[in-house]
Design a protein around this motif. Sequence first.
Motif, PDB file in Angstrom:
ATOM      1  N   PRO A  78       0.819  -1.215   0.000  1.00  0.00           N
ATOM      2  CA  PRO A  78       0.000   0.000   0.000  1.00  0.00           C
ATOM      3  C   PRO A  78       0.855   1.267   0.000  1.00  0.00           C
ATOM      4  O   PRO A  78       1.783   1.403   0.790  1.00  0.00           O
ATOM      5  N   GLY A  79       0.575   2.160  -0.929  1.00  0.00           N
ATOM      6  CA  GLY A  79       1.321   3.407  -1.037  1.00  0.00           C
ATOM      7  C   GLY A  79       2.574   3.301  -1.877  1.00  0.00           C
ATOM      8  O   GLY A  79       3.279   4.296  -2.054  1.00  0.00           O
ATOM      9  N   GLY A  80       2.884   2.102  -2.374  1.00  0.00           N
ATOM     10  CA  GLY A  80       4.075   1.917  -3.192  1.00  0.00           C
ATOM     11  C   GLY A  80       5.350   2.194  -2.406  1.00  0.00           C
ATOM     12  O   GLY A  80       5.370   2.115  -1.179  1.00  0.00           O
ATOM     13  N   ILE A  81       6.406   2.521  -3.111  1.00  0.00           N
ATOM     14  CA  ILE A  81       7.694   2.790  -2.466  1.00  0.00           C
ATOM     15  C   ILE A  81       7.580   3.942  -1.476  1.00  0.00           C
ATOM     16  O   ILE A  81       8.114   3.875  -0.377  1.00  0.00           O
ATOM     17  N   ALA A  82       6.862   4.993  -1.851  1.00  0.00           N
ATOM     18  CA  ALA A  82       6.708   6.138  -0.941  1.00  0.00           C
ATOM     19  C   ALA A  82       6.023   5.717   0.358  1.00  0.00           C
ATOM     20  O   ALA A  82       6.418   6.144   1.450  1.00  0.00           O
ATOM     21  N   GLY A  83       5.003   4.887   0.260  1.00  0.00           N
ATOM     22  CA  GLY A  83       4.312   4.406   1.451  1.00  0.00           C
ATOM     23  C   GLY A  83       5.190   3.532   2.323  1.00  0.00           C
ATOM     24  O   GLY A  83       5.166   3.640   3.553  1.00  0.00           O
ATOM     25  N   VAL A  84       5.990   2.675   1.695  1.00  0.00           N
ATOM     26  CA  VAL A  84       6.904   1.812   2.452  1.00  0.00           C
ATOM     27  C   VAL A  84       7.971   2.661   3.135  1.00  0.00           C
ATOM     28  O   VAL A  84       8.293   2.453   4.308  1.00  0.00           O
ATOM     29  N   LYS A  85       8.514   3.660   2.417  1.00  0.00           N
ATOM     30  CA  LYS A  85       9.511   4.556   3.018  1.00  0.00           C
ATOM     31  C   LYS A  85       8.933   5.284   4.226  1.00  0.00           C
ATOM     32  O   LYS A  85       9.597   5.431   5.255  1.00  0.00           O
ATOM     33  N   GLN A  86       7.683   5.745   4.106  1.00  0.00           N
ATOM     34  CA  GLN A  86       7.045   6.447   5.219  1.00  0.00           C
ATOM     35  C   GLN A  86       6.836   5.514   6.409  1.00  0.00           C
ATOM     36  O   GLN A  86       7.076   5.889   7.548  1.00  0.00           O
TER      37      GLN A  86
END
Length: 82
Positions: A16-24
């Motif tokens: 969920p949220g793609g790479i940006a979501g995983v980074k967050q």
Amino acid sequence: MGIDNRNQHDMIRAMPGGIAGVKQMIADFHRRNVRVLFPMMMWDRERATRHAMAQAIAELMKEIGATASTATRRTACPWPFH
């Protein structure tokens, strides 16, 4: 990884949220002093060589800010990780 043609890196990118979501998510854990490790699935043979797999894992972990990546057992882990 068995059900469809995605590999372990595709699965992380599809969270969920793609790479940006995983980074967050990882940043949120790090703010609370929680380390984040992702499994290396050495049986995921999508990568052409062990070196290519090692490089791909290292690049993805750096991209998402993960603390580390871990194998279930050392004997399953390719030489670049020893």
